[in-house]
Design an enzyme around this catalytic site. Structure first.
Site, short mmCIF file in Angstrom:
data_model
loop_
_atom_site.label_atom_id
_atom_site.label_comp_id
_atom_site.label_asym_id
_atom_site.label_seq_id
_atom_site.Cartn_x
_atom_site.Cartn_y
_atom_site.Cartn_z
N LYS A 63 0.84 -1.21 0.00
CA LYS A 63 0.00 0.00 0.00
C LYS A 63 0.87 1.26 0.00
O LYS A 63 0.67 2.16 -0.81
CB LYS A 63 -0.94 0.01 1.22
N ARG A 82 -10.18 0.20 8.78
CA ARG A 82 -9.67 -1.15 9.02
C ARG A 82 -10.71 -2.02 9.70
O ARG A 82 -10.46 -3.19 9.96
CB ARG A 82 -8.45 -1.06 9.92
N ARG A 142 11.12 -5.58 5.14
CA ARG A 142 10.93 -4.14 4.96
C ARG A 142 11.89 -3.36 5.87
O ARG A 142 12.11 -3.72 7.01
CB ARG A 142 9.49 -3.76 5.30
N ARG A 177 11.05 -1.70 11.21
CA ARG A 177 9.96 -1.26 12.08
C ARG A 177 9.80 -2.24 13.23
O ARG A 177 9.94 -3.45 13.03
CB ARG A 177 8.66 -1.25 11.27
N ARG A 224 -0.47 -9.49 12.85
CA ARG A 224 -1.12 -8.41 12.09
C ARG A 224 -1.92 -8.98 10.91
O ARG A 224 -2.98 -8.48 10.57
CB ARG A 224 -0.08 -7.39 11.61
P1 ADP Z 1 2.13 -1.93 3.21
O1 ADP Z 1 2.13 -0.42 3.19
O2 ADP Z 1 0.94 -2.50 2.48
O3 ADP Z 1 2.28 -2.52 4.57
P2 ADP Z 1 4.71 -1.62 1.83
O4 ADP Z 1 4.36 -0.76 0.66
O5 ADP Z 1 5.45 -0.99 2.94
O6 ADP Z 1 3.39 -2.40 2.37
O7 ADP Z 1 5.54 -2.86 1.26
C1 ADP Z 1 6.06 -3.88 2.13
C2 ADP Z 1 7.45 -4.28 1.65
O8 ADP Z 1 7.34 -4.98 0.41
C3 ADP Z 1 8.40 -3.10 1.43
O9 ADP Z 1 9.69 -3.47 1.88
C4 ADP Z 1 8.37 -2.89 -0.09
O10 ADP Z 1 9.60 -2.37 -0.57
C5 ADP Z 1 8.09 -4.30 -0.61
N1 ADP Z 1 7.23 -4.32 -1.80
C6 ADP Z 1 6.12 -3.57 -2.04
N2 ADP Z 1 5.55 -3.89 -3.23
C7 ADP Z 1 6.32 -4.89 -3.75
C8 ADP Z 1 6.25 -5.69 -4.96
N3 ADP Z 1 5.26 -5.52 -5.87
N4 ADP Z 1 7.19 -6.64 -5.14
C9 ADP Z 1 8.18 -6.83 -4.21
N5 ADP Z 1 8.30 -6.13 -3.06
C10 ADP Z 1 7.38 -5.18 -2.82
P1 AMP Z 2 0.27 0.29 9.16
O1 AMP Z 2 1.42 1.24 9.03
O2 AMP Z 2 -0.91 0.67 8.32
O3 AMP Z 2 0.68 -1.15 8.96
O4 AMP Z 2 -0.24 0.42 10.67
C1 AMP Z 2 0.60 0.14 11.76
C2 AMP Z 2 -0.23 -0.05 13.02
O5 AMP Z 2 -0.93 1.17 13.35
C3 AMP Z 2 -1.31 -1.11 12.96
O6 AMP Z 2 -0.82 -2.42 13.20
C4 AMP Z 2 -2.28 -0.64 14.05
O7 AMP Z 2 -1.79 -0.95 15.35
C5 AMP Z 2 -2.21 0.89 13.90
N1 AMP Z 2 -3.25 1.37 12.95
C6 AMP Z 2 -3.04 2.02 11.77
N2 AMP Z 2 -4.20 2.32 11.18
C7 AMP Z 2 -5.18 1.85 11.98
C8 AMP Z 2 -6.60 1.82 11.90
N3 AMP Z 2 -7.26 2.36 10.86
N4 AMP Z 2 -7.28 1.24 12.91
C9 AMP Z 2 -6.65 0.70 13.97
N5 AMP Z 2 -5.30 0.67 14.11
C10 AMP Z 2 -4.58 1.24 13.12
#
Ligand code: ADP
Ligand code: AMP
Length: 210
Positions: free
Chosen positions: A13, A88, A123, A156, A167
């Site tokens: 995302k 969410r 990540r 993270r 998660r």
């Molecule tokens: P989210 O925001 O949904 O939690 P991220 O955008 O942070 O996910 O992506 C999670 C990890 O996967 C990051 O380290 C990113 O660089 C990697 N990533 C994202 N999209 C792809 C893809 N299409 N192929 C391979 N790795 C990806």
């Molecule tokens: P994310 O960066 O989207 O993966 O969110 C990291 C963490 O923030 C999640 O695991 C939750 O603990 C909290 N969080 C983010 N967005 C929400 C939401 N809309 N509702 C509840 N918790 C959230």
């Protein structure tokens, strides 16, 4: 344009968000980023959210809703926004509607569990500017140093394997029902997120009407 990005942790995302907001001139609102900033700064909101985030649990609905309501009132949201990580829960989606906030499209990035775990545990993020890397798929040019700002690139706290697994489970029980919720409203676009990030981006643009 008002868009929601749906998808489990590690789906991509955040990675996709930057291209979308650039193309459609809308604001990127990541509730996770807002919480992490508050935790880092030790604000009252951060202190309330910290323990939930560390365990991979959701922060209570009312805290999140108040935060989003406040953010969406700001001037820069007038042209539209991209919500990343919100709603969410069905409760959050309904609360948003009660506040009179209607979304045009919900983009659901779908990725299987094993891939999600590999992506989230690999990540790495810049502590300073938030740029996202991956140890295998998108490494920083110099290990531990952000290409963009020279900041420190770290893992993270909630990207340890055990927390990632929790998660994903929370996503399946709490968030996945939103797919049917938005499908029924005719707003859902399914995107296969298990492809090269550039292809995922093209498919999202197509779903949003280019
Ligand atoms: P989210 O925001 O949904 O939690 P991220 O955008 O942070 O996910 O992506 C999670 C990890 O996967 C990051 O380290 C990113 O660089 C990697 N990533 C994202 N999209 C792809 C893809 N299409 N192929 C391979 N790795 C990806
Ligand atoms: P994310 O960066 O989207 O993966 O969110 C990291 C963490 O923030 C999640 O695991 C939750 O603990 C909290 N969080 C983010 N967005 C929400 C939401 N809309 N509702 C509840 N918790 C959230």
């Amino acid at each position: 344009m008002k868009v929601v990005l749906l998808g489990p942790p590690g789906a991509g995302k955040g990675t996709q968000a930057s291209g979308i907001v650039e193309k459609y001139h809308i604001v990127h609102i990541s509730t996770g980023d807002i919480f992490r900033k508050n935790v880092k700064e030790g604000t009252p909101l951060g202190q309330q959210a910290k323990a939930y985030m560390e365990k991979g649990e959701l922060v209570p609905d009312d805290l999140v809703i108040a935060l989003v309501e406040d953010r969406l009132k700001q001037e820069d949201c007038k042209n539209g926004f991209l919500l990343d990580g919100f709603p969410r829960t069905i409760y959050q989606a309904e609360a948003m509607e009660r506040l009179g906030i209607d979304v045009d499209k919900v983009v659901d990035i779908e990725v299987g569990r094993d891939t999600l775990i590999g992506r989230a545990t690999g990540r790495r993020v810049c502590k300073q500017c938030g740029e996202t890397y991956h140890v295998s798929f998108r490494p920083a040019k110099a290990e531990g140093v952000c290409d963009k700002c020279g900041g420190q690139v770290v893992q993270r706290a909630d990207d340890e394997e055990e927390t990632v697994a929790r998660r994903i489970d929370v996503y399946l029980t709490e968030t996945k029902p939103l797919e049917e919720y938005y499908e029924k409203k005719g707003k859902l676009a399914h995107i296969n997120g298990d492809q090269d990030a550039k292809i995922v981006q093209e498919e999202i643009f197509k779903a949003l009407g280019d």
